[in-house]
Enzyme design. Structure first.
Site: not given
Ligand code: NCD
Length: 304
Positions: A101, A80, A51-52, A129
């Site tokens: 991320r 690397k 999703r993100t 997040h």
């Molecule tokens: C979440 C995350 O990555 O922290 N997912 C997301 O970005 N929608 C929640 C999760 O991974 O459980």
């Protein structure tokens, strides 16, 4: 130049403006279709995501921009041994904004300190997040009509769940917010987060049982047990099915209670709940695109 590391990087006024902008984007998408013509978003993902990453990509494409990036560390020079600080310096030459991320807490912050373009924390380990929080706030505001005076149950992995940590940080700035922290003892909210709640004078209770409070909640925010953050598989297996929200439990909740989940879901919400009109987690994912469009415009200082 502004980055987004934590939801607290935006004041309440800025946040409200951003959510209003996201609301306008939802209503008038065509108005924004060329706002980012010739702009590029880099997605630097060192940890799995559906999703993100894809909602960031969809957001930039909806704005007329384009996207470059890598979806995991093993296909980038991280494999690397390149540092995040070096990678972002290079991405600064190729793109106008970066969503990152990383499994290590603070990695996007290190990147931001070396970057020539705005960096957005798209999740750093068990820490924060912020763009999931923007998504959650837009969902709540759109479907409940307010961000104040809400009783919110946070359920599942409150220890490692970064979405929960960011959501708490953002919501305690609004009046009349109350929390019920529902988790097994081992996955209790970390003490540094409890200190934040105490310092803000926010009312909350901690419980292991979901059933006791279900009837009193405006929102139930479910989370996945974060397998990748456990030190051993045995503990994960013991915890993973601690909570399962099913239709029987939903019958104890009010007609107005929203069920939210950042997704991915594993077993914590039975599939039968998906058809309940109170289950809004897939709608939530849609709001994530509008709010990321609004965030990109805000950080790039583009006015439409
Ligand atoms: C979440 C995350 O990555 O922290 N997912 C997301 O970005 N929608 C929640 C999760 O991974 O459980």
């Amino acid at each position: 130049m502004r980055h987004l590391m934590s939801p607290l990087d935006l004041s309440v006024e800025e946040l409200d403006r951003l959510l209003d902008l996201a609301g306008d984007i939802e209503k008038n998408p065509d108005k924004y279709a060329h706002a980012c013509d010739r702009k590029k978003l880099a997605t630097a993902f060192y940890e799995p995501s559906t999703r993100t990453r894809l909602s960031f990509e969809a957001a930039m494409i909806n704005l007329g921009g384009s996207v470059i990036g890598f979806p995991s560390d093993d296909v980038s020079s991280a494999a690397k041994g390149e540092s995040v600080a070096d990678t972002i310096r290079v991405l600064s030459c190729y793109a106008d904004i970066c969503a990152m991320r990383h499994p290590k807490e603070g990695a996007p912050m290190v990147a931001a300190s070396r970057s020539k373009i705005p960096v957005i924390n798209a999740g750093d380990g068990g820490h924060q997040h912020p763009t999931q929080t923007l998504t959650d706030l837009l969902t709540i505001k759109s479907l409940k009509g307010r961000l104040d005076n809400l009783k919110i149950g946070l359920c599942g992995d409150l220890k490692f769940g970064r979405t929960v940590h960011s959501l708490i940080n953002a919501l305690i700035r609004y009046p009349g917010i109350e929390f019920v922290m529902i988790s097994p003892e081992e996955l209790r909210l970390p003490s540094y987060m409890r200190e934040i709640l105490d310092a803000a004078g926010v009312k909350y209770v901690e419980t292991e049982r979901m059933e006791d409070s279900l009837g009193t909640l405006d929102i139930l925010y479910m989370t996945r047990v974060q397998r990748e953050r456990f030190f051993n598989e045995e503990d994960y297996v013991r915890m993973k099915d601690f909570y399962i929200l099913d239709n029987e439990k939903m019958a104890m909740a009010s007609e107005e209670m929203l069920v939210m989940h950042p997704l991915p879901r594993v077993n914590e919400i039975a599939v039968e709940v998906d058809d309940d009109p109170r289950a809004v987690y897939f709608q939530q994912a849609q709001y994530g695109v509008y709010v990321r469009m609004a965030l990109i415009l805000t950080l790039l200082e583009i006015e439409v």
